[in-house]
Enzyme design. Structure first.
Site, PDB file in Angstrom:
ATOM      1  N   ARG A 189      -1.622   1.903   0.005  1.00 15.79           N
ATOM      2  CA  ARG A 189      -1.270   1.285  -1.287  1.00 15.79           C
ATOM      3  C   ARG A 189      -1.149  -0.240  -1.209  1.00 15.79           C
ATOM      4  O   ARG A 189      -0.542  -0.865  -2.080  1.00 15.79           O
ATOM      5  CB  ARG A 189       0.039   1.874  -1.836  1.00 15.79           C
ATOM      6  CG  ARG A 189      -0.050   3.363  -2.173  1.00 15.79           C
ATOM      7  CD  ARG A 189      -1.037   3.577  -3.317  1.00 15.79           C
ATOM      8  NE  ARG A 189      -1.054   4.947  -3.790  1.00 15.79           N
ATOM      9  CZ  ARG A 189      -1.897   5.899  -3.370  1.00 15.79           C
ATOM     10  NH1 ARG A 189      -2.783   5.604  -2.414  1.00 15.79           N
ATOM     11  NH2 ARG A 189      -1.880   7.104  -3.866  1.00 15.79           N
ATOM     12  N   LEU A 190      -1.744  -0.858  -0.198  1.00 14.41           N
ATOM     13  CA  LEU A 190      -1.752  -2.321  -0.098  1.00 14.41           C
ATOM     14  C   LEU A 190      -3.018  -2.855  -0.758  1.00 14.41           C
ATOM     15  O   LEU A 190      -3.864  -3.503  -0.139  1.00 14.41           O
ATOM     16  CB  LEU A 190      -1.656  -2.749   1.371  1.00 14.41           C
ATOM     17  CG  LEU A 190      -0.390  -2.304   2.097  1.00 14.41           C
ATOM     18  CD1 LEU A 190      -0.419  -2.749   3.551  1.00 14.41           C
ATOM     19  CD2 LEU A 190       0.854  -2.845   1.392  1.00 14.41           C
TER      20      LEU A 190
END
Length: 210
Positions: A189-190
């Site tokens: 989720r970066l």
């Protein structure tokens, strides 16, 4: 399956300032060509969000029909719910989601109608049944039933023949962008998010936290 357990770890690509275009329309064009080459179904489908004068939002899927440095064009019935909302509150947002590439593009801007000449030209390029449908359908209004709409289309077909002119209540809108965000899914989720915001001196680019 528990809905909360559904998740995907995105790994297909990345987006950094070194390789991104300085101009967001150029960057959109690059991503558009990649999406088109991937033969994504309904690649030009985009969510259009509008709001009433009171700020009540609504959203639906429409189709992109053109884009250039001025903005992003779609066509619809001016008397539809979106048309009425755009008349009262000429601001809109667009969202493209290309799942196959793990990409999103968000566009915020103000609305203007395209020229009558452009609307005429696009209308003339549509299939005959779609042109008749534009005359037959009082979009967003309650109707008695499906049979009524089929009968109305038959009536309009007889009335307008093989070369129906563009209805006065139908035409194009252009979303003139004031901000465009490019989102590339990344592991853990970066995600990569690059925002282009229009300023007095042109477009300014910044990175947003995912």
């Amino acid at each position: 399956m528990d809905i909360a357990s559904i998740r995907t770890d995105y790994k297909r690509g990345e987006l950094d300032e070194t390789h991104a275009a300085d101009d967001p329309i150029e960057q959109f064009s690059r991503w558009w060509e990649e999406a088109r080459r991937c033969e994504i179904a309904d690649v030009n489908a985009m969510t259009l969000a509008t709001a009433s004068a009171a700020g009540r939002p609504s959203a639906r899927t429409v189709l992109l029909k053109d884009f250039d440095s001025r903005g992003f064009v779609f066509y619809t019935n001016y008397d539809s719910r979106k048309g009425r909302e755009l008349a009262a509150n000429p601001q809109a947002a667009l969202l493209f989601f290309w799942k196959e590439l793990e990409r999103q593009v968000r566009i915020d801007g103000h609305i203007e109608r395209v020229s009558a000449e452009d609307s005429d030209a696009y209308f003339a390029s549509r299939p005959l049944a779609s042109r008749i449908g534009a005359w037959a359908s009082p979009q967003s209004e309650p109707i008695p039933g499906k049979a009524w709409l089929v009968a109305k289309a038959a009536e309009m077909g007889l009335r307008h023949g093989l070369s129906p002119a563009r209805p006065p209540h139908w035409g194009g809108y252009r979303v003139c962008p004031e901000a465009i965000e490019f989102w590339q899914g990344r592991p853990s989720r970066l995600h990569d998010r690059l925002l282009y915001a229009r300023g007095d001196g042109g477009w300014m680019r910044s990175r947003l936290a995912p």
